[in-house]
Design a protein around this motif. Sequence first.
Motif, PDB file in Angstrom:
ATOM      1  N   PRO A 194       0.822  -1.228   0.000  1.00 47.64           N
ATOM      2  CA  PRO A 194       0.000   0.000   0.000  1.00 47.64           C
ATOM      3  C   PRO A 194       0.851   1.272   0.000  1.00 47.64           C
ATOM      4  N   PHE A 195       1.915   1.291   0.796  1.00 47.60           N
ATOM      5  CA  PHE A 195       2.775   2.472   0.863  1.00 47.60           C
ATOM      6  C   PHE A 195       3.467   2.736  -0.475  1.00 47.60           C
ATOM      7  N   LEU A 196       4.072   1.705  -1.056  1.00 41.99           N
ATOM      8  CA  LEU A 196       4.780   1.892  -2.327  1.00 41.99           C
ATOM      9  C   LEU A 196       3.812   2.238  -3.454  1.00 41.99           C
ATOM     10  N   SER A 197       2.635   1.658  -3.427  1.00 42.03           N
ATOM     11  CA  SER A 197       1.639   1.961  -4.455  1.00 42.03           C
ATOM     12  C   SER A 197       1.210   3.428  -4.384  1.00 42.03           C
ATOM     13  N   ARG A 198       0.954   3.923  -3.178  1.00 40.91           N
ATOM     14  CA  ARG A 198       0.576   5.336  -3.017  1.00 40.91           C
ATOM     15  C   ARG A 198       1.733   6.258  -3.393  1.00 40.91           C
ATOM     16  N   SER A 199       2.947   5.884  -3.034  1.00 38.12           N
ATOM     17  CA  SER A 199       4.120   6.693  -3.386  1.00 38.12           C
ATOM     18  C   SER A 199       4.276   6.774  -4.902  1.00 38.12           C
ATOM     19  N   ALA A 200       4.109   5.641  -5.568  1.00 37.67           N
ATOM     20  CA  ALA A 200       4.186   5.629  -7.030  1.00 37.67           C
ATOM     21  C   ALA A 200       3.088   6.497  -7.632  1.00 37.67           C
ATOM     22  N   GLY A 201       1.894   6.434  -7.057  1.00 36.27           N
ATOM     23  CA  GLY A 201       0.784   7.261  -7.541  1.00 36.27           C
ATOM     24  C   GLY A 201       1.070   8.740  -7.392  1.00 36.27           C
ATOM     25  N   LEU A 202       1.658   9.124  -6.279  1.00 33.96           N
ATOM     26  CA  LEU A 202       2.037  10.523  -6.067  1.00 33.96           C
ATOM     27  C   LEU A 202       3.097  10.948  -7.082  1.00 33.96           C
ATOM     28  N   GLY A 203       4.088  10.092  -7.288  1.00 34.88           N
ATOM     29  CA  GLY A 203       5.121  10.389  -8.289  1.00 34.88           C
ATOM     30  C   GLY A 203       4.538  10.502  -9.680  1.00 34.88           C
ATOM     31  N   LEU A 204       3.620   9.611 -10.016  1.00 36.49           N
ATOM     32  CA  LEU A 204       2.982   9.652 -11.334  1.00 36.49           C
ATOM     33  C   LEU A 204       2.189  10.940 -11.520  1.00 36.49           C
ATOM     34  N   ALA A 205       1.423  11.325 -10.516  1.00 39.14           N
ATOM     35  CA  ALA A 205       0.633  12.564 -10.614  1.00 39.14           C
ATOM     36  C   ALA A 205       1.545  13.773 -10.823  1.00 39.14           C
ATOM     37  N   ALA A 206       2.611  13.852 -10.047  1.00 37.37           N
ATOM     38  CA  ALA A 206       3.550  14.973 -10.187  1.00 37.37           C
ATOM     39  C   ALA A 206       4.252  14.936 -11.540  1.00 37.37           C
ATOM     40  N   ALA A 207       4.589  13.744 -12.022  1.00 35.58           N
ATOM     41  CA  ALA A 207       5.245  13.620 -13.328  1.00 35.58           C
ATOM     42  C   ALA A 207       4.309  14.041 -14.459  1.00 35.58           C
ATOM     43  N   ILE A 208       3.037  13.723 -14.331  1.00 41.20           N
ATOM     44  CA  ILE A 208       2.068  14.118 -15.360  1.00 41.20           C
ATOM     45  C   ILE A 208       1.918  15.639 -15.387  1.00 41.20           C
ATOM     46  N   VAL A 209       1.784  16.247 -14.224  1.00 40.19           N
ATOM     47  CA  VAL A 209       1.620  17.706 -14.169  1.00 40.19           C
ATOM     48  C   VAL A 209       2.853  18.412 -14.725  1.00 40.19           C
ATOM     49  N   THR A 210       4.025  18.040 -14.239  1.00 35.96           N
ATOM     50  CA  THR A 210       5.249  18.702 -14.713  1.00 35.96           C
ATOM     51  C   THR A 210       5.534  18.343 -16.165  1.00 35.96           C
ATOM     52  N   GLY A 211       5.238  17.105 -16.544  1.00 34.82           N
ATOM     53  CA  GLY A 211       5.450  16.688 -17.935  1.00 34.82           C
ATOM     54  C   GLY A 211       4.563  17.452 -18.899  1.00 34.82           C
ATOM     55  N   PHE A 212       3.317  17.667 -18.506  1.00 32.39           N
ATOM     56  CA  PHE A 212       2.408  18.443 -19.356  1.00 32.39           C
ATOM     57  C   PHE A 212       2.919  19.871 -19.506  1.00 32.39           C
ATOM     58  N   TRP A 213       3.430  20.435 -18.431  1.00 32.14           N
ATOM     59  CA  TRP A 213       3.966  21.794 -18.484  1.00 32.14           C
ATOM     60  C   TRP A 213       5.178  21.846 -19.413  1.00 32.14           C
ATOM     61  N   LEU A 214       6.045  20.867 -19.318  1.00 33.46           N
ATOM     62  CA  LEU A 214       7.199  20.822 -20.224  1.00 33.46           C
ATOM     63  C   LEU A 214       6.747  20.606 -21.672  1.00 33.46           C
ATOM     64  N   PHE A 215       5.753  19.762 -21.870  1.00 29.88           N
ATOM     65  CA  PHE A 215       5.199  19.518 -23.200  1.00 29.88           C
ATOM     66  C   PHE A 215       4.674  20.807 -23.815  1.00 29.88           C
ATOM     67  N   SER A 216       4.098  21.677 -23.002  1.00 29.47           N
ATOM     68  CA  SER A 216       3.468  22.901 -23.504  1.00 29.47           C
ATOM     69  C   SER A 216       4.465  23.867 -24.146  1.00 29.47           C
ATOM     70  N   VAL A 217       5.745  23.681 -23.880  1.00 27.97           N
ATOM     71  CA  VAL A 217       6.765  24.567 -24.451  1.00 27.97           C
ATOM     72  C   VAL A 217       6.870  24.381 -25.966  1.00 27.97           C
ATOM     73  N   ARG A 218       6.805  23.120 -26.428  1.00 29.75           N
ATOM     74  CA  ARG A 218       6.909  22.810 -27.861  1.00 29.75           C
ATOM     75  C   ARG A 218       5.959  21.666 -28.224  1.00 29.75           C
ATOM     76  N   PRO A 219       4.681  21.856 -28.047  1.00 28.15           N
ATOM     77  CA  PRO A 219       3.743  20.737 -28.210  1.00 28.15           C
ATOM     78  C   PRO A 219       3.651  20.196 -29.636  1.00 28.15           C
ATOM     79  N   VAL A 220       3.754  21.062 -30.630  1.00 30.27           N
ATOM     80  CA  VAL A 220       3.661  20.588 -32.015  1.00 30.27           C
ATOM     81  C   VAL A 220       4.838  19.671 -32.333  1.00 30.27           C
ATOM     82  N   GLU A 221       6.032  20.048 -31.904  1.00 27.78           N
ATOM     83  CA  GLU A 221       7.230  19.230 -32.152  1.00 27.78           C
ATOM     84  C   GLU A 221       7.168  17.919 -31.376  1.00 27.78           C
ATOM     85  N   TYR A 222       6.761  17.994 -30.095  1.00 25.12           N
ATOM     86  CA  TYR A 222       6.693  16.769 -29.297  1.00 25.12           C
ATOM     87  C   TYR A 222       5.645  15.806 -29.840  1.00 25.12           C
TER      88      TYR A 222
END
Length: 157
Positions: free
Chosen positions: A63-91
């Motif tokens: 349960p602990f590792l699953s929740r930790s992975a979920g938190l990491g995934l959520a943060a990666a999606i948010v930051t990844g989307f922000w990075l994607f927004s810099v050059r979305p057509v190219e990406y």
Amino acid sequence: MIDILEWLSATTPAVALRRSGTLYMFVNAAHILAIGLLVGAILPLDLRLAGFFRKVPVDIVAPFLSRSAGLGLAAAIVTGFWLFSVRPVEYAANPAFLAKLCLITFGLLNVLVVHAGQGWRTVTTVGIPRPAIRVAAALSAATWIAALVAGRWIGFL
């Protein structure tokens, strides 16, 4: 679709990220930390579920590792989307980026199937991974590692 991507690149957060090397550096670092949390939690969990480290009580760590992975995934999606927004057509035209998205989608589907099934409840209550969970864990580890490799590959294409 191109219109939406161009609109995304013109949004205030995307423009701010493009204009500030410091902001870009911090968002990129946050993305790397989020991926580290995701992979750093999911790999030990997957390895334990697959049958390694049998002395580690899976019903305690899962349960602990699953929740930790979920938190990491959520943060990666948010930051990844922000990075994607810099050059979305190219990406959006980058095969490695598209592969990464497919792998992440597959990884998420795997998580949903595992967590919705009786096997996950058995693991977290009794501490015994069923064979289907072992297979799903091995598949999960391979999928998330492949997504990580695809993410690194983006910059080379």
